[in-house]
Write an enzyme that holds these catalytic residues in place. Sequence first.
Site, PDB file in Angstrom:
ATOM      1  N   SER A   1       0.847  -1.186   0.000  1.00 22.44           N
ATOM      2  CA  SER A   1       0.000   0.000   0.000  1.00 22.44           C
ATOM      3  C   SER A   1       0.875   1.224   0.000  1.00 22.44           C
ATOM      4  CB  SER A   1      -0.921   0.010   1.228  1.00 22.44           C
ATOM      5  OG  SER A   1      -0.159   0.041   2.410  1.00 22.44           O
TER       6      SER A   1
ATOM      7  N   GLY B   1       2.193   2.851  -2.275  1.00 22.02           N
ATOM      8  CA  GLY B   1       3.291   2.838  -3.218  1.00 22.02           C
ATOM      9  C   GLY B   1       4.505   2.045  -2.797  1.00 22.02           C
TER      10      GLY B   1
ATOM     11  N   GLU C   1     -10.827   2.958  -8.022  1.00 21.03           N
ATOM     12  CA  GLU C   1      -9.919   3.824  -8.772  1.00 21.03           C
ATOM     13  C   GLU C   1      -9.938   3.485 -10.264  1.00 21.03           C
ATOM     14  OE1 GLU C   1      -6.009   4.748  -6.927  1.00 21.03           O
ATOM     15  OE2 GLU C   1      -6.592   3.206  -5.475  1.00 21.03           O
TER      16      GLU C   1
ATOM     17  N   GLU D   1      -7.914  -0.171  -9.277  1.00 23.30           N
ATOM     18  CA  GLU D   1      -7.956  -0.899  -8.012  1.00 23.30           C
ATOM     19  C   GLU D   1      -9.252  -0.581  -7.277  1.00 23.30           C
ATOM     20  OE1 GLU D   1      -4.517   0.075  -5.709  1.00 23.30           O
ATOM     21  OE2 GLU D   1      -3.105  -0.909  -7.061  1.00 23.30           O
TER      22      GLU D   1
ATOM     23  N   ASP E   1      -7.751   7.071   1.005  1.00 27.56           N
ATOM     24  CA  ASP E   1      -6.982   8.249   1.408  1.00 27.56           C
ATOM     25  C   ASP E   1      -7.321   9.486   0.573  1.00 27.56           C
ATOM     26  OD1 ASP E   1      -5.729   7.274  -0.871  1.00 27.56           O
ATOM     27  OD2 ASP E   1      -3.730   7.115   0.020  1.00 27.56           O
ATOM     28  N   THR E   2      -7.559   9.302  -0.723  1.00 26.25           N
ATOM     29  CA  THR E   2      -7.936  10.458  -1.545  1.00 26.25           C
ATOM     30  C   THR E   2      -9.288  11.031  -1.123  1.00 26.25           C
ATOM     31  OG1 THR E   2      -8.990   9.098  -3.259  1.00 26.25           O
ATOM     32  CG2 THR E   2      -6.644   9.571  -3.524  1.00 26.25           C
TER      33      THR E   2
ATOM     34  N   ARG F   1       3.110  10.528   6.004  1.00 32.58           N
ATOM     35  CA  ARG F   1       2.014  11.495   5.982  1.00 32.58           C
ATOM     36  C   ARG F   1       1.613  11.783   7.422  1.00 32.58           C
ATOM     37  NH1 ARG F   1      -1.910   9.212   2.015  1.00 32.58           N
ATOM     38  NH2 ARG F   1      -2.648   7.903   3.717  1.00 32.58           N
TER      39      ARG F   1
END
Length: 399
Positions: free
Chosen positions: A160, A162, A267, A279, A286-287, A364
């Site tokens: 996850s 990336g 996505e 996906e 998160d977006t 983050r």
Amino acid sequence: MSEYFSQTRQQPAKILLLGSGELGKEFTLEAQRMGLYVVAVDRYKNAPAMQVANESRVIDMLDALQLAKLINAEKPDLIVPEIEAIATKALVKAEEAGFNVVPSAKAADLTLNRKGIRCLAAEELGLETSAYRFVDTYKSFCQAVKDIGLPCVVKPVISSSGKGQSIVREMDQLEATWQLSQEAGRAGAGEVIVESFIKYDFEITQLTVQHAGGVSFCEPIGHAQESGDYIESWQPQALTDTTLAIVREMSEKITAALGGWGVFGVEFFIRGEDVIFSEVSPRPHDTGMVTMISQDLSQFALHLRAILGLPIPAIKNYQPSVSKPLLANGKGNQISFSGVDNALTQTGTQVRLFGKPEINGRRRLGVCLATARSLSAARKKATDMVSAINVHIDGNTSS
């Protein structure tokens, strides 16, 4: 009638939250507003959701025995996964034993790795996807790259944000790419997916809500990524009527196939009017943090309502909004912030600091939210907010 708010219930429903990051924290806050009892679980102490939950537990969620033991000890009304890296076979067994897994054990199991969900989407449901191969040895990996062609994208099947993901542009990158895929995945070395590189106009997340009253959609969310992690998201992302209809048809098809109630983050790559499935996450995305300022009901409130069987009326979108994560690089366990006052001088702005207890590398740590009459104005506000905030790690300012 929701069974969790019936006259016969004598105590609040208990939620076992598996994963206690920033998304879990917002979900927990929504659950607390409805008087529910939350036990937050993660692999480390003092994770964000633990700071607002009723109780917390620290276990290795990839250990099926530990997870099964915890479920049997807690006997929750609802098991709510917040992350992918969970021993999903334990969830399947828990569901078979009568526990309610959100949105379903099948959804958690299939989306744990990219193989399950890609095979469902492309081979069973017939959704358009990139060309792909799954490989588990360096030799088969090299052959898959030759078959797919350059450039191509390589990802561990379990990862996850990336982690372990690369774009291969030259054949001399193969060895380093393979090593990264084996070292950086959530579950260690193992299978990877090699995908064709898609030239697209933009990416979107379609938040899709399966609930007792049917299926609802949030306005499409556009997003930009860097190294596999999102660096900005905005809502709404303009789509033609034809493209929007295809996006929603595909979203409803795959979320219905996964089963259960809740929010799903689906996505897509958009290229002209072509819609290419990427996906799906069977949980808030998160977006979708942008919905904390863009909608009357955030994705977290929608997720809670859906899994409790509560009504979900029409979702009201206010005006163009943007989210930008507050990213920092460094190592330490003393994290502080300055400049937050400067970031909040404009109307239509919010800052959420996650309260993560430590950092080791790039992480983050918060999100800046902005809304305005135009997308460009909201984007400028959010950009200015991020620039105004400084992160200090053990006394040093993060880069």
